[in-house]
Design a protein around this motif. Structure first.
Motif, PDB file in Angstrom:
ATOM      1  N   CYS A  80       0.860  -1.100  -0.443  1.00 27.80           N
ATOM      2  CA  CYS A  80      -0.391  -0.017   0.092  1.00 27.80           C
ATOM      3  C   CYS A  80       0.988   1.646  -0.117  1.00 27.80           C
ATOM      4  O   CYS A  80       2.276   0.960   0.822  1.00 27.80           O
ATOM      5  CB  CYS A  80      -0.926  -0.105   1.023  1.00 27.80           C
ATOM      6  SG  CYS A  80      -1.843   1.749   1.341  1.00 27.80           S
ATOM      7  N   MET A  81       0.401   2.358  -0.925  1.00 25.92           N
ATOM      8  CA  MET A  81       1.575   3.385  -0.495  1.00 25.92           C
ATOM      9  C   MET A  81      -0.251   4.386  -0.910  1.00 25.92           C
ATOM     10  O   MET A  81      -1.233   4.655  -1.164  1.00 25.92           O
ATOM     11  CB  MET A  81       2.049   3.803  -2.008  1.00 25.92           C
ATOM     12  CG  MET A  81       2.731   5.230  -1.714  1.00 25.92           C
ATOM     13  SD  MET A  81       4.196   4.837  -1.082  1.00 25.92           S
ATOM     14  CE  MET A  81       5.431   3.879  -1.821  1.00 25.92           C
ATOM     15  N   SER A  82       0.179   5.121  -0.015  1.00 28.55           N
ATOM     16  CA  SER A  82      -0.911   6.100   0.280  1.00 28.55           C
ATOM     17  C   SER A  82      -0.825   8.186   0.101  1.00 28.55           C
ATOM     18  O   SER A  82       0.960   8.161   0.448  1.00 28.55           O
ATOM     19  CB  SER A  82      -1.446   6.085   2.019  1.00 28.55           C
ATOM     20  OG  SER A  82      -1.903   4.504   1.761  1.00 28.55           O
ATOM     21  N   LEU A  94       2.723  11.286   2.746  1.00 34.94           N
ATOM     22  CA  LEU A  94       3.254   9.725   2.514  1.00 34.94           C
ATOM     23  C   LEU A  94       3.244   8.988   3.923  1.00 34.94           C
ATOM     24  O   LEU A  94       4.198   8.932   4.644  1.00 34.94           O
ATOM     25  CB  LEU A  94       4.295  10.123   1.796  1.00 34.94           C
ATOM     26  CG  LEU A  94       4.610   8.918   0.017  1.00 34.94           C
ATOM     27  CD1 LEU A  94       3.873   9.061  -0.961  1.00 34.94           C
ATOM     28  CD2 LEU A  94       5.977   8.760  -0.435  1.00 34.94           C
ATOM     29  N   TYR A  96       2.538   4.327   3.623  1.00 32.06           N
ATOM     30  CA  TYR A  96       3.526   2.895   2.669  1.00 32.06           C
ATOM     31  C   TYR A  96       3.714   1.916   3.683  1.00 32.06           C
ATOM     32  O   TYR A  96       4.291   1.729   4.657  1.00 32.06           O
ATOM     33  CB  TYR A  96       4.076   3.310   1.428  1.00 32.06           C
ATOM     34  CG  TYR A  96       5.582   3.965   2.250  1.00 32.06           C
ATOM     35  CD1 TYR A  96       6.658   3.291   2.860  1.00 32.06           C
ATOM     36  CD2 TYR A  96       5.591   5.605   2.218  1.00 32.06           C
ATOM     37  CE1 TYR A  96       7.469   3.763   2.801  1.00 32.06           C
ATOM     38  CE2 TYR A  96       6.717   6.253   2.316  1.00 32.06           C
ATOM     39  CZ  TYR A  96       7.542   5.133   2.678  1.00 32.06           C
ATOM     40  OH  TYR A  96       9.172   5.735   3.164  1.00 32.06           O
ATOM     41  N   ALA A 108       8.816   0.185  -3.726  1.00 36.48           N
ATOM     42  CA  ALA A 108       8.094   1.044  -2.770  1.00 36.48           C
ATOM     43  C   ALA A 108       8.893   2.375  -2.918  1.00 36.48           C
ATOM     44  O   ALA A 108       8.298   3.418  -3.568  1.00 36.48           O
ATOM     45  CB  ALA A 108       8.900   1.457  -1.301  1.00 36.48           C
ATOM     46  N   ALA A 112       6.440   5.664  -4.440  1.00 38.13           N
ATOM     47  CA  ALA A 112       6.199   6.644  -4.006  1.00 38.13           C
ATOM     48  C   ALA A 112       7.279   8.097  -5.164  1.00 38.13           C
ATOM     49  O   ALA A 112       6.122   9.674  -5.076  1.00 38.13           O
ATOM     50  CB  ALA A 112       7.227   6.472  -2.573  1.00 38.13           C
ATOM     51  N   SER A 139      12.337   2.938   5.356  1.00 34.64           N
ATOM     52  CA  SER A 139      11.280   3.624   5.128  1.00 34.64           C
ATOM     53  C   SER A 139      12.922   5.025   5.114  1.00 34.64           C
ATOM     54  O   SER A 139      12.416   5.771   4.136  1.00 34.64           O
ATOM     55  CB  SER A 139      10.921   3.607   6.438  1.00 34.64           C
ATOM     56  OG  SER A 139       9.653   4.551   5.523  1.00 34.64           O
TER      57      SER A 139
END
Length: 182
Positions: A80-82, A94, A96, A108, A112, A139
């Motif tokens: 998931c990436m939001s 951001l 994830y 990622a 991103a 991250s």
């Protein structure tokens, strides 16, 4: 209507209720949960369905755009990436996670980069930021690869599994983004 994006290896699309079992499987991995600020462990039954319904509501009102990351070749949900939007401040967070089998492959960062462009170009945000626990250097590396700059560290800022964790923040403004050589 939430857009759908394609990168070199990924499709970024809205979550569907049919993704729930895979979300529970991937996000429910203890190693994934321990590196995130908000994923519970164990991952409760029914939580993925509820979360997906919330994702759809947030995209409708413009307060958040969670994307399912799907491997183009295998058609597998991998994470998931939001972008979670503060509308009054034209700012987006951001956030994830990736399923553990997909760590270390650059997914990622690839996703991103797509969402940062979406945030600045389509949502017209002024700033995008991200946070990670200091014990999650992967991250932090994503944030750095995006061109985000270190903005600060909050000591013992969150309580995760009965231990206080330090959190670091990175961010970039629209001007920073526009001045990058992309």
């Amino acid at each position: 209507m939430q857009p759908i994006f394609e990168t070199e290896r990924l499709v970024l699309r809205p979550f569907e209720l049919t993704d729930a079992s895979k979300v529970q499987e991937l996000a429910g991995d203890k190693e994934v949960a321990k590196t995130t600020l908000s994923i519970p462990y164990p991952y409760p039954d029914g939580a993925a369905e509820s979360w997906i319904r919330g994702c759809n509501e947030r995209s409708k009102d413009g307060s958040g755009f969670p994307f399912a990351l799907v491997d183009k070749d295998k058609h597998l949900l991998i994470g998931c990436m939001s972008i979670n939007v503060s509308i009054p401040h034209k700012r987006g967070e951001l956030a994830y996670w990736l399923g553990r089998p997909f760590w270390g492959n650059g997914y990622a960062t690839e996703a991103a980069m797509c969402l940062v462009a979406f945030g600045f170009k389509e949502l017209e945000l002024n700033k995008i930021w991200a946070a990670a626990m200091t014990k999650n250097p992967a991250s932090t590396n994503v944030m750095k690869k995006l061109g985000m700059k270190f903005e600060g560290e909050f000591k013992k800022h969150i309580l995760k599994w009965n231990e206080f964790e330090d959190v670091i923040y990175y961010g970039m403004t629209k001007d920073d983004y526009d001045n990058m050589n992309l």
